[in-house]
Enzyme design. Structure first.
Site, PDB file in Angstrom:
ATOM      1  N   HIS A   1      60.919  53.277  53.589  1.00  0.00           N
ATOM      2  CA  HIS A   1      60.522  52.742  52.278  1.00  0.00           C
ATOM      3  C   HIS A   1      59.635  53.739  51.538  1.00  0.00           C
ATOM      4  CE1 HIS A   1      61.773  48.726  53.757  1.00  0.00           C
ATOM      5  NE2 HIS A   1      61.813  48.388  52.489  1.00  0.00           N
TER       6      HIS A   1
ATOM      7  N   LYS B   1      60.240  39.551  60.353  1.00  0.00           N
ATOM      8  CA  LYS B   1      59.536  38.482  61.066  1.00  0.00           C
ATOM      9  C   LYS B   1      58.199  38.216  60.396  1.00  0.00           C
ATOM     10  CE  LYS B   1      57.237  41.217  64.697  1.00  0.00           C
ATOM     11  NZ  LYS B   1      55.786  41.017  64.760  1.00  0.00           N
TER      12      LYS B   1
END
Lengths: 273, 163
Positions: free
Chosen positions: B27, B92
């Site tokens: 990212h 998660k």
């Protein structure tokens, strides 16, 4: 002399095993869990063991707690041997290299999962005991240090710990093992909180006052209903362990460490002569 | 796109298709390229991003065990990838309020998949290839093909969330 070869063999086998085989104390909780994704968690430990795969892709940073007898002779400094163990286990198996060398600028992967983190405690005698944790980054990020005023009361401390777990617990792959280090200095409190995570769930502090503190905190934390995967079903906290040390009159350092539901940990012991 | 809007929080599904595997370092590299107006090495339009970093593959296989990492760390990049066309993210744990707002604003969803179940999830992976930044090792950007991959809707397009 405890030969390096003996440490390498025994410790490598154990480190490999705890990455691939479910902790028996944890297994009982998984087997009893019926909430969301329960089938995946049950299948996971069976596949990992049968196919010799790691239980989690985050095969962690390995943290060692070495209790080294003053009469023990070693062939080389213990941290060298421990790094060799980690490098061997992590490069020879389908594990992940999760360490970067320079933490701030380059963050370049070391490609062998070393260095390990090693804490050495000298003890008397001829034994060498090595406890270790395989610590994932997700749960490690939830570690906390509180530098408190000595006037804080026990309930206030409990509320602080409960608040921390309530806010962060779902991010650390619950149910969690909670390690609390109280006293010493700031760094000592953190190390003690990690050492607390090497205990088995049913063990209690030898000091009955601290044992009660562990029990009460476990009960209170389980009312949070975090549940497996943070989905509010099943257990939230497996156990709470406290390690403590004398501290300065003006300070009350409290370290909190959380371990993910896999609780990958081990202990090996050697004798010299 | 319309299917995404129909999904409701806590809904369980088994996904078969492609996922783009990307975590912190991937990212960050994309953010740097976007801010320089440089060409990106991956096309994220209409893709699903899975926050993960696979382990090394076993001998005689190219698929290492894989599972979700903590999504909240990726929240600062979420608007960027939505603008690049990402339909959904998988990871998660709870995300920030910002992430919930962005899911509503861009009509996107956030899925969770079981954590600490990487051996199991790797059995749902049928193929894997590196798309960009191989030098990042487990943090490179990968494309994986999955079959019956377990997902639960954790934030829906109306901003309802599990955590």
């Amino acid at each position: 002399m405890i030969h390096k070869r003996e440490i390498l063999e025994k410790l490598s086998n154990h480190l490999l095993k705890i990455n691939e085989t479910i902790n028996p104390e944890v297994k009982a909780y998984i087997d009893g869990y019926v909430g969301p994704f329960s089938q995946a968690l049950k299948e996971n430990y069976k596949i990992a063991e049968a196919e010799k795969l790691p239980l989690c892709q985050d095969t962690g940073i390995v943290e060692f707690f070495v209790f080294l007898g003053n009469e023990v002779r070693l062939e080389e400094p213990i941290f060298s041997t421990l790094n060799e163990v980690v490098e061997k286990v992590y490069t020879e198996n389908p594990f992940r290299f999760s360490l970067v060398s320079d933490p701030l600028f380059e963050r370049k992967n070391t490609k062998n999962n070393i260095p390990a983190v090693v804490h050495i405690f000298q003890i008397s005698g001829k034994s060498l005991e090595i406890k270790f944790l395989v610590k994932g980054g997700g749960s490690e990020n939830l570690s906390a240090l509180f530098m408190l005023k000595p006037s804080i009361n026990v309930q206030e401390l409990k509320d602080l710990i409960i608040g921390h777990v309530k806010e962060n617990g779902a991010k650390g792959c619950p149910p969690l093992h909670v390690g609390i280090g109280i006293g010493g200095t700031s760094d000592k409190a953190m190390v003690l909180s990690k050492l607390a995570l090497t205990k088995s769930f049913k063990e209690r502090n030898q000091n009955p006052v601290y044992a009660d503190f562990e029990e009460e905190l476990l009960k209170d934390l389980n009312t949070l209903k975090i549940g497996f995967q943070g989905l509010k079903e099943g257990a939230s906290i497996f156990s709470v362990h406290v390690e403590y040390a004398p501290t300065h009159v003006a300070t009350l350092p409290v370290g909190v460490s959380l371990d993910c539901y896999l609780c990958r940990k081990g202990v090996v012991k050697f004798e010299d002569g | 796109m319309d299917e995404i809007k129909k999904l409701k929080v806590r809904e369980l599904l088994q996904y078969t298709g492609e996922l783009i595997v990307m975590r912190d370092a991937g990212h960050q590299r994309l953010l740097e390229l976007v801010s320089e107006n440089s060409k990106l090495p991956v096309d994220l339009n209409e893709k699903i991003v899975f926050y993960a970093g696979p382990a090394n593959p076993p001998k005689n296989s190219k698929i290492g065990v894989i599972g979700p990492t903590t999504s909240e760390r990726m929240d600062k990049y979420l608007e960027m990838i939505f603008k690049l066309g990402v339909l959904a993210t998988v990871g998660k744990g709870k995300r920030s309020d910002l992430a919930v707002k962005l899911c509503v604003k861009y009509k996107r969803v956030y899925f969770i998949t079981p954590s600490g179940a990487a051996a199991y999830l790797s059995k749902c992976v049928k193929d894997i290839k590196v798309l960009a930044f191989p030098e990042l090792g487990p943090e490179a950007i990968y494309n994986i093909s999955v079959k019956d991959f377990p997902l639960m809707v954790a934030i829906d397009t109306n901003g309802n969330q599990i955590f």
